[in-house]
Design an enzyme around this catalytic site. Sequence first.
Site, PDB file in Angstrom:
ATOM      1  N   HIS A  27       0.839  -1.195   0.000  1.00  0.00           N
ATOM      2  CA  HIS A  27       0.000   0.000   0.000  1.00  0.00           C
ATOM      3  C   HIS A  27       0.874   1.245   0.000  1.00  0.00           C
ATOM      4  O   HIS A  27       1.989   1.241   0.521  1.00  0.00           O
ATOM      5  CB  HIS A  27      -0.948   0.029   1.201  1.00  0.00           C
ATOM      6  CG  HIS A  27      -0.280  -0.187   2.520  1.00  0.00           C
ATOM      7  ND1 HIS A  27       0.100  -1.436   2.973  1.00  0.00           N
ATOM      8  CD2 HIS A  27       0.090   0.689   3.499  1.00  0.00           C
ATOM      9  CE1 HIS A  27       0.664  -1.325   4.162  1.00  0.00           C
ATOM     10  NE2 HIS A  27       0.687  -0.038   4.507  1.00  0.00           N
TER      11      HIS A  27
ATOM     12  N   HIS B  53       0.757   5.199   1.214  1.00  0.00           N
ATOM     13  CA  HIS B  53       0.078   6.231   2.009  1.00  0.00           C
ATOM     14  C   HIS B  53       0.158   7.535   1.231  1.00  0.00           C
ATOM     15  O   HIS B  53       1.221   7.914   0.729  1.00  0.00           O
ATOM     16  CB  HIS B  53       0.789   6.456   3.343  1.00  0.00           C
ATOM     17  CG  HIS B  53       0.776   5.297   4.273  1.00  0.00           C
ATOM     18  ND1 HIS B  53      -0.047   5.228   5.377  1.00  0.00           N
ATOM     19  CD2 HIS B  53       1.509   4.156   4.293  1.00  0.00           C
ATOM     20  CE1 HIS B  53       0.186   4.088   6.033  1.00  0.00           C
ATOM     21  NE2 HIS B  53       1.121   3.433   5.399  1.00  0.00           N
TER      22      HIS B  53
HETATM   23  P1  AMP Z   1       1.672   0.346   7.460  1.00  0.00           P
HETATM   24  O1  AMP Z   1       2.322   0.574   8.790  1.00  0.00           O
HETATM   25  O2  AMP Z   1       2.346   1.087   6.345  1.00  0.00           O
HETATM   26  O3  AMP Z   1       1.472  -1.124   7.158  1.00  0.00           O
HETATM   27  O4  AMP Z   1       0.254   1.033   7.552  1.00  0.00           O
HETATM   28  C1  AMP Z   1      -0.945   0.365   7.742  1.00  0.00           C
HETATM   29  C2  AMP Z   1      -2.025   1.420   7.826  1.00  0.00           C
HETATM   30  O5  AMP Z   1      -3.271   0.773   7.672  1.00  0.00           O
HETATM   31  C3  AMP Z   1      -2.066   2.198   9.121  1.00  0.00           C
HETATM   32  O6  AMP Z   1      -1.911   3.596   8.846  1.00  0.00           O
HETATM   33  C4  AMP Z   1      -3.447   1.870   9.696  1.00  0.00           C
HETATM   34  O7  AMP Z   1      -4.044   2.954  10.348  1.00  0.00           O
HETATM   35  C5  AMP Z   1      -4.214   1.463   8.450  1.00  0.00           C
HETATM   36  N1  AMP Z   1      -5.337   0.563   8.655  1.00  0.00           N
HETATM   37  C6  AMP Z   1      -5.349  -0.593   9.369  1.00  0.00           C
HETATM   38  N2  AMP Z   1      -6.569  -1.160   9.304  1.00  0.00           N
HETATM   39  C7  AMP Z   1      -7.334  -0.351   8.534  1.00  0.00           C
HETATM   40  C8  AMP Z   1      -8.695  -0.397   8.103  1.00  0.00           C
HETATM   41  N3  AMP Z   1      -9.522  -1.388   8.445  1.00  0.00           N
HETATM   42  N4  AMP Z   1      -9.152   0.605   7.312  1.00  0.00           N
HETATM   43  C9  AMP Z   1      -8.339   1.625   6.969  1.00  0.00           C
HETATM   44  N5  AMP Z   1      -7.048   1.717   7.337  1.00  0.00           N
HETATM   45  C10 AMP Z   1      -6.552   0.748   8.121  1.00  0.00           C
END
Ligand code: AMP
Length: 133
Positions: A113, A115
Amino acid sequence: MTTGTPSPAAAYDDQNVFARILRGEIPCRKVHEDEFALAFHDINPQTPVHVLVIPKGRWVSFADFAAGASAQEMAGFWRAVGLVARQLGLDGPGYRLLSNVGADGGQEVPHFHVHLFGGRRIGRMVPKAPEAG
Ligand code: AMP
């Protein structure tokens, strides 16, 4: 396994939260969807605009995606990232793209993903570690 820090080379976990969002098993606040990508608001926003863009394919991380995705998937995904930023009105004021990869990168969800952060001045790229001088 649904939690823990993924390795960029780990096998894809079909139960990770973004896989479940892609299958419609858990809801998201969608901002864009096309053949290659889904974009939705982060559940724990760090900036006034904090959107995640994910590819439709089963890629653990950017490293996995870069090594294995087709040219069409890559082009479609990155075009979607640009489109989402534009649609969110971020082209003028600017924004930041970030992708965490594996343990040192701080990746929590093992589905690649990006951001998209915007809506305020974000500041320096990465917190400066004391040892970095
Ligand atoms: P990372 O640390 O780059 O893997 O970021 C994962 C991101 O996913 C974090 O910013 C979380 O807040 C976000 N996240 C986790 N679960 C969900 C969800 N159900 N819907 C939207 N964002 C999420």
